[in-house]
Scaffold this motif. Structure first.
Motif, short mmCIF file in Angstrom:
data_model
loop_
_atom_site.label_atom_id
_atom_site.label_comp_id
_atom_site.label_asym_id
_atom_site.label_seq_id
_atom_site.Cartn_x
_atom_site.Cartn_y
_atom_site.Cartn_z
N ILE A 21 0.83 -1.21 0.00
CA ILE A 21 0.00 0.00 0.00
C ILE A 21 0.86 1.25 0.00
O ILE A 21 0.52 2.27 -0.63
N VAL A 22 1.99 1.21 0.71
CA VAL A 22 2.82 2.42 0.85
C VAL A 22 4.04 2.44 -0.05
O VAL A 22 4.72 3.46 -0.13
N ALA A 23 4.34 1.36 -0.73
CA ALA A 23 5.55 1.28 -1.55
C ALA A 23 5.59 2.41 -2.59
O ALA A 23 4.68 2.54 -3.41
N GLY A 24 6.63 3.23 -2.51
CA GLY A 24 6.81 4.32 -3.46
C GLY A 24 5.85 5.49 -3.27
O GLY A 24 5.82 6.40 -4.11
N LYS A 25 5.08 5.50 -2.19
CA LYS A 25 4.07 6.53 -1.98
C LYS A 25 4.52 7.56 -0.92
O LYS A 25 5.30 7.25 -0.02
N ARG A 26 3.99 8.77 -1.06
CA ARG A 26 4.20 9.82 -0.07
C ARG A 26 3.02 9.77 0.90
O ARG A 26 1.87 9.97 0.48
N VAL A 27 3.30 9.51 2.15
CA VAL A 27 2.23 9.29 3.14
C VAL A 27 2.04 10.53 4.01
O VAL A 27 3.01 11.10 4.53
N LEU A 28 0.78 10.93 4.16
CA LEU A 28 0.41 11.97 5.12
C LEU A 28 -0.20 11.27 6.33
O LEU A 28 -1.25 10.65 6.23
N LEU A 29 0.48 11.35 7.47
CA LEU A 29 0.09 10.64 8.67
C LEU A 29 -0.61 11.60 9.64
O LEU A 29 -0.07 12.64 9.98
N VAL A 30 -1.82 11.24 10.06
CA VAL A 30 -2.64 12.10 10.92
C VAL A 30 -2.67 11.58 12.35
O VAL A 30 -2.76 10.37 12.59
N ASP A 31 -2.59 12.50 13.31
CA ASP A 31 -2.76 12.16 14.73
C ASP A 31 -3.42 13.36 15.41
O ASP A 31 -3.62 14.41 14.79
N ASP A 32 -3.76 13.21 16.69
CA ASP A 32 -4.44 14.31 17.37
C ASP A 32 -3.48 15.36 17.90
O ASP A 32 -3.71 16.56 17.73
N ILE A 33 -2.38 14.93 18.54
CA ILE A 33 -1.42 15.91 19.08
C ILE A 33 0.01 15.45 18.83
O ILE A 33 0.27 14.27 18.60
N ILE A 34 0.92 16.41 18.88
CA ILE A 34 2.35 16.11 18.84
C ILE A 34 3.03 16.88 19.96
O ILE A 34 2.78 18.08 20.13
N THR A 35 3.83 16.18 20.75
CA THR A 35 4.60 16.83 21.81
C THR A 35 6.09 16.60 21.55
O THR A 35 6.76 17.46 20.99
N THR A 36 6.60 15.42 21.88
CA THR A 36 8.02 15.15 21.63
C THR A 36 8.26 14.60 20.23
O THR A 36 9.41 14.49 19.80
N SER A 37 7.22 14.19 19.54
CA SER A 37 7.23 13.60 18.19
C SER A 37 7.72 12.14 18.18
O SER A 37 7.92 11.57 17.11
N SER A 38 7.88 11.53 19.34
CA SER A 38 8.38 10.15 19.40
C SER A 38 7.48 9.18 18.65
O SER A 38 7.96 8.31 17.91
N THR A 39 6.17 9.29 18.85
CA THR A 39 5.25 8.36 18.20
C THR A 39 5.25 8.54 16.69
O THR A 39 5.31 7.56 15.94
N LEU A 40 5.20 9.77 16.23
CA LEU A 40 5.22 10.02 14.79
C LEU A 40 6.53 9.58 14.16
O LEU A 40 6.54 9.04 13.04
N LEU A 91 6.99 3.05 8.25
CA LEU A 91 6.47 3.26 6.89
C LEU A 91 7.60 3.38 5.88
O LEU A 91 7.53 2.84 4.76
N LEU A 92 8.65 4.08 6.24
CA LEU A 92 9.79 4.24 5.33
C LEU A 92 10.49 2.89 5.09
O LEU A 92 10.88 2.58 3.96
N LYS A 93 10.62 2.09 6.14
CA LYS A 93 11.23 0.77 5.98
C LYS A 93 10.34 -0.16 5.17
O LYS A 93 10.82 -1.14 4.58
N ALA A 94 9.03 0.14 5.15
CA ALA A 94 8.09 -0.66 4.35
C ALA A 94 8.07 -0.21 2.89
O ALA A 94 7.38 -0.82 2.07
N GLY A 95 8.81 0.86 2.59
CA GLY A 95 8.94 1.27 1.19
C GLY A 95 8.33 2.61 0.84
O GLY A 95 8.35 3.00 -0.34
N ALA A 96 7.76 3.33 1.82
CA ALA A 96 7.19 4.65 1.53
C ALA A 96 8.29 5.59 1.04
O ALA A 96 9.43 5.53 1.50
N GLU A 97 7.94 6.47 0.10
CA GLU A 97 8.92 7.43 -0.41
C GLU A 97 9.21 8.50 0.62
O GLU A 97 10.36 8.92 0.80
N SER A 98 8.17 8.96 1.32
CA SER A 98 8.33 10.00 2.33
C SER A 98 7.14 9.98 3.27
O SER A 98 6.08 9.42 2.95
N VAL A 99 7.30 10.60 4.43
CA VAL A 99 6.21 10.72 5.41
C VAL A 99 6.16 12.16 5.91
O VAL A 99 7.17 12.69 6.38
#
Length: 216
Positions: free
Chosen positions: A173-192, A199-207
């Motif tokens: 699904i993500v191979a070669g694709k640019r992914v826009l990842l949605v979440d509710d909040i960002i603080t330290t950015s660890s989860t994102l 996603l990048l290791k699965a083949g996504a072009e960018s996140v």
């Protein structure tokens, strides 16, 4: 307006998702007072990531925004999602440097979603995608239920906690694709960062990421 809608509005008038004031008919989920006073970010809340390219957000995670999101996440206020999504979609639409092929979200574990009754990031992503005339697609699975990030301290501790908690649902699904990842909040950015790494290791072009609110 149907008779049922009229009766519901009469006895249960719609209220602002932030301050809980009864809305005027022209208001769309947010009262005029809050629209003028909410802590909107500058420059779309642009925040660079270590693994993902950058994140945008319409609001700062302070005061009335924090209380509203806590109701959304933990007190059953899932109906806030379309209102939040309007703010998020507008931020995404206005940020011209944001390029993506797929809209997805940071998922809850099966245990946490079952306990809560819904996945708040999924609801937000689906509603925002709809407002952008797109579809939201599942790209990640949370395979390990971990301690809530909000209960932990610095980024290093949060990164250790979340490490290995996610897997790609289907690398094709993500191979070669640019992914826009949605979440509710960002603080330290660890989860994102962790999700972007998967996603990048699965083949996504960018996140790139979009969240409702960010820490100051």
């Amino acid at each position: 307006m149907s008779f049922l809608s009229f009766v519901l509005d009469l006895f249960f008038p719609p209220k602002c998702v932030f301050c809980a004031r009864v809305l005027n008919k022209s208001d769309k989920g947010i009262c005029e007072r809050c629209m003028e006073s909410l802590p909107f970010t500058e420059n779309h809340g642009h925040q660079d990531g270590e693994i993902f390219d950058f994140c945008v957000s319409p609001l700062y995670y302070t005061d009335v925004v924090r209380r509203s999101i806590l109701r959304y996440k933990f007190r059953g206020a899932s109906y806030y999602a379309p209102v939040y999504a309007s703010l998020l979609a507008q931020c995404i639409r206005e940020c011209k440097e944001l390029s993506y092929d797929i809209i997805s979200w940071v998922p809850l574990s099966e245990k946490r979603e079952s306990s809560r009754g819904y996945d708040q990031a999924k609801l937000l992503a689906v509603a925002a995608a709809h407002k952008l005339n797109k579809n939201a697609t599942s790209t990640l699975i949370k395979v390990r239920d971990v301690k809530a990030q909000s209960e932990l301290g610095d980024k290093e501790e949060r990164s250790r906690n979340i490490s290995g908690a996610y897997e790609a649902s289907d690398p094709q699904i993500v191979a070669g694709k640019r992914v826009l990842l949605v979440d509710d909040i960002i603080t330290t950015s660890s989860t994102l960062d962790e999700c972007a790494d998967v996603l990048l290791k699965a083949g996504a072009e960018s996140v790139v990421c979009a969240v409702l609110a960010r820490g100051k």
